[in-house]
Enzyme design. Structure first.
Site, PDB file in Angstrom:
ATOM      1  N   HIS A 295      13.628 -34.033  22.818  1.00  0.00           N
ATOM      2  CA  HIS A 295      12.472 -34.495  23.599  1.00  0.00           C
ATOM      3  C   HIS A 295      11.886 -33.345  24.436  1.00  0.00           C
ATOM      4  O   HIS A 295      10.672 -33.243  24.588  1.00  0.00           O
ATOM      5  CB  HIS A 295      12.875 -35.655  24.514  1.00  0.00           C
TER       6      HIS A 295
ATOM      7  N   LEU B 111     -11.910 -33.481  26.934  1.00  0.00           N
ATOM      8  CA  LEU B 111     -10.946 -34.156  26.051  1.00  0.00           C
ATOM      9  C   LEU B 111     -10.394 -35.379  26.765  1.00  0.00           C
ATOM     10  O   LEU B 111      -9.961 -35.286  27.913  1.00  0.00           O
ATOM     11  CB  LEU B 111      -9.783 -33.203  25.712  1.00  0.00           C
TER      12      LEU B 111
ATOM     13  N   ASP C 172       7.217 -38.143  15.906  1.00  0.00           N
ATOM     14  CA  ASP C 172       8.539 -38.633  15.506  1.00  0.00           C
ATOM     15  C   ASP C 172       9.427 -37.458  15.097  1.00  0.00           C
ATOM     16  O   ASP C 172       8.937 -36.436  14.627  1.00  0.00           O
ATOM     17  CB  ASP C 172       8.365 -39.628  14.339  1.00  0.00           C
TER      18      ASP C 172
HETATM   19  C1  FPP Z   1      10.320 -39.790  18.598  1.00  0.00           C
HETATM   20  O1  FPP Z   1      11.478 -39.112  18.276  1.00  0.00           O
HETATM   21  C2  FPP Z   1       9.820 -39.405  19.896  1.00  0.00           C
HETATM   22  C3  FPP Z   1       9.822 -40.183  21.015  1.00  0.00           C
HETATM   23  C4  FPP Z   1      10.345 -41.556  21.040  1.00  0.00           C
HETATM   24  C5  FPP Z   1       9.338 -39.712  22.301  1.00  0.00           C
HETATM   25  C6  FPP Z   1       8.208 -38.719  22.291  1.00  0.00           C
HETATM   26  C7  FPP Z   1       8.205 -38.095  23.611  1.00  0.00           C
HETATM   27  C8  FPP Z   1       7.989 -36.785  23.878  1.00  0.00           C
HETATM   28  C9  FPP Z   1       7.571 -35.815  22.873  1.00  0.00           C
HETATM   29  C10 FPP Z   1       8.185 -36.288  25.279  1.00  0.00           C
HETATM   30  C11 FPP Z   1       7.359 -36.974  26.322  1.00  0.00           C
HETATM   31  C12 FPP Z   1       5.921 -36.977  26.021  1.00  0.00           C
HETATM   32  C13 FPP Z   1       4.909 -37.042  26.905  1.00  0.00           C
HETATM   33  C14 FPP Z   1       3.525 -37.132  26.434  1.00  0.00           C
HETATM   34  C15 FPP Z   1       5.111 -36.987  28.345  1.00  0.00           C
HETATM   35  P1  FPP Z   1      12.819 -39.936  17.974  1.00  0.00           P
HETATM   36  O2  FPP Z   1      13.669 -39.829  19.183  1.00  0.00           O
HETATM   37  O3  FPP Z   1      12.477 -41.315  17.531  1.00  0.00           O
HETATM   38  O4  FPP Z   1      13.386 -39.071  16.795  1.00  0.00           O
HETATM   39  P2  FPP Z   1      14.291 -39.561  15.568  1.00  0.00           P
HETATM   40  O5  FPP Z   1      13.503 -40.598  14.822  1.00  0.00           O
HETATM   41  O6  FPP Z   1      14.498 -38.300  14.794  1.00  0.00           O
HETATM   42  O7  FPP Z   1      15.562 -40.093  16.167  1.00  0.00           O
END
Ligand code: FPP
Length: 239
Positions: free
Chosen positions: A35, A129, A18
């Site tokens: 991201h 893994l 997050d």
């Molecule tokens: C949360 O941050 C993160 C996500 C919803 C997406 C996580 C995805 C990645 C790290 C990239 C893709 C991953 C893979 C494994 C291919 P948020 O956007 O909710 O952040 P915020 O709460 O600060 O707005």
């Protein structure tokens, strides 16, 4: 890895990644930049888990609820995922990583589904893994899904008794051990519908570090804290 020598490591680490959006906002960048940087953290944590010989790593990449994000953001997340799947296969083969998905894969466009199935098939024999990515995942939906399948099998007569052990087999994580450690980045004190059944006795570790900044040093810190936890699984300690 010297820093973790002689410490008790978890068998299964699950992570709620997050804070990508907040990381970008702090830098006046578009959310997608968060991201993209978050993707680099994924690579580093996967590689570190291999080095540490942690056998199971489960990452919450996209929840059932994430579909309601702005179209452009969802598109970018799917692109990043597709890129990851194509780009990372040689590394998965070299490091012995078995790629696995939990969640409602049917929600994804055909092109992504094909990539997901191909990556799972290509890496199916790898043993070091198990890297599980939760996609279009929701814990309640997973439990409901299990209940529906159980009802179906009972009606058919192929299932007679429902125990915790049999129930577990109907979850997406059927053949995996439950997580020993759940890490959540960016400080929120919530489970957000992640692995609801599986985390009954999991140790929780919540850090203020935002996911794009969660790298090897932060991971080692979480593992060290885990190694000091006394796990009782609801039992009373003797003596
Ligand atoms: C949360 O941050 C993160 C996500 C919803 C997406 C996580 C995805 C990645 C790290 C990239 C893709 C991953 C893979 C494994 C291919 P948020 O956007 O909710 O952040 P915020 O709460 O600060 O707005």
């Amino acid at each position: 890895m010297q820093a973790t020598k002689n410490i008790k490591l978890p068998t299964h680490v699950a992570i709620i990644m997050d804070g990508n959006g907040r990381w970008a906002r702090q830098r006046h960048l578009p959310r997608v930049e968060g991201h993209i940087r978050g993707m680099e953290s994924v690579r580093e944590i996967v590689t570190s888990s291999c080095e540490l010989r942690i056998p199971y790593l489960t990452l919450y990449a996209f929840s059932k609820e994430n579909w309601i994000r702005p179209k452009e953001e969802v598109k970018k997340l799917l692109e990043l995922l597709a890129h990851y799947l194509v780009q990372e296969i040689p590394l998965m083969m070299e490091k012995g990583i078995r790629f696995n998905i939990i969640g409602a894969i049917q929600d994804f466009p055909k092109r992504i589904r094909t990539l997901l199935y191909n990556t799972m098939a290509q890496t199916a024999k790898n043993k070091k893994l198990v890297l599980t990515i939760a996609l279009s995942y929701g814990g309640r939906q997973e439990i409901l899904n299990a209940v529906k399948q159980i009802a179906h099998d009972i009606r058919k007569g192929s299932l007679l008794r429902i125990t915790e052990k049999t129930f577990k087999k109907y979850l997406y994580t059927g053949d995996m051990p439950d997580p020993d450690l759940l890490i959540r980045t960016s400080g929120e004190m919530r489970i957000s519908n992640f692995l609801l059944w599986q985390i009954a006795y999991t140790e929780l570790y919540i850090t203020d570090v935002l996911w794009p900044d969660f790298r090897k040093d932060a991971y080692l810190k979480a593992l060290k804290v885990f190694s000091t936890r006394e796990r009782r699984f609801g039992m009373v300690k003797e003596g």
